[in-house]
Design a protein around this motif. Structure first.
Motif, short mmCIF file in Angstrom:
data_model
loop_
_atom_site.label_atom_id
_atom_site.label_comp_id
_atom_site.label_asym_id
_atom_site.label_seq_id
_atom_site.Cartn_x
_atom_site.Cartn_y
_atom_site.Cartn_z
N GLY A 22 0.82 -1.21 0.00
CA GLY A 22 0.00 0.00 0.00
C GLY A 22 0.85 1.26 0.00
N ASP A 23 1.97 1.23 0.74
CA ASP A 23 2.88 2.38 0.75
C ASP A 23 3.51 2.57 -0.63
OD1 ASP A 23 2.30 2.61 3.42
OD2 ASP A 23 4.27 1.91 4.13
N ARG A 24 3.89 1.47 -1.25
CA ARG A 24 4.51 1.56 -2.58
C ARG A 24 3.51 2.09 -3.60
NH1 ARG A 24 7.97 3.28 -5.53
NH2 ARG A 24 8.85 1.99 -7.16
N LEU A 25 2.25 1.68 -3.50
CA LEU A 25 1.22 2.18 -4.42
C LEU A 25 1.08 3.70 -4.26
CD1 LEU A 25 -1.01 1.66 -6.51
CD2 LEU A 25 -2.56 1.28 -4.58
N ARG A 26 1.09 4.18 -3.02
CA ARG A 26 1.00 5.63 -2.80
C ARG A 26 2.18 6.35 -3.45
NH1 ARG A 26 -1.69 3.71 1.49
NH2 ARG A 26 0.07 3.32 2.87
#
Length: 116
Positions: free
Chosen positions: A39-43
């Motif tokens: 999820g952090d990488r997607l952001r």
């Protein structure tokens, strides 16, 4: 697997970017891996940090959607990329591939892991 774990991920956007007169010259997916929570990488991708193709998609107004995740790191990403067909792995582009299809630990024809 959930977005709070590291792993491999598939991002989808519509419509495709690239040379729209040549279907082989377009892109609508990005397959990557991360040691961070997915999820952090997607952001980061949505903030134009990371792969050039996702940056281009965001700059052209595409919404990046996380459509699939797998356990595993860089080696798993390489296995999936060797298929040379992200559409096969994408539940939006390939909706007929239901969950029953992926009940086994690893599906032979597409390399996708079940229950991940």
């Amino acid at each position: 697997m959930n977005q709070n774990q590291p792993g491999c991920y598939l991002i989808h956007w519509q419509p495709a970017i690239g040379n729209l007169t040549n279907p082989r010259g377009t892109a609508s997916h990005y397959l990557g891996s991360t040691k961070k929570p997915v999820g952090d990488r997607l952001r980061e991708h949505k903030s134009k940090v990371g792969a050039r193709i996702t940056k281009a998609a965001v700059e052209q107004g595409r919404e990046l959607m996380l459509v699939r995740t797998w356990r595993g790191g860089w080696h798993r990403e390489r296995e999936l990329k060797k298929l040379h067909n992200n559409r096969l792995l994408c539940p939006i582009c390939n909706p007929r591939r239901d969950r029953k299809h992926h009940k086994s630990k690893t599906h032979k024809s597409c390399g996708a892991a079940g229950k991940d």
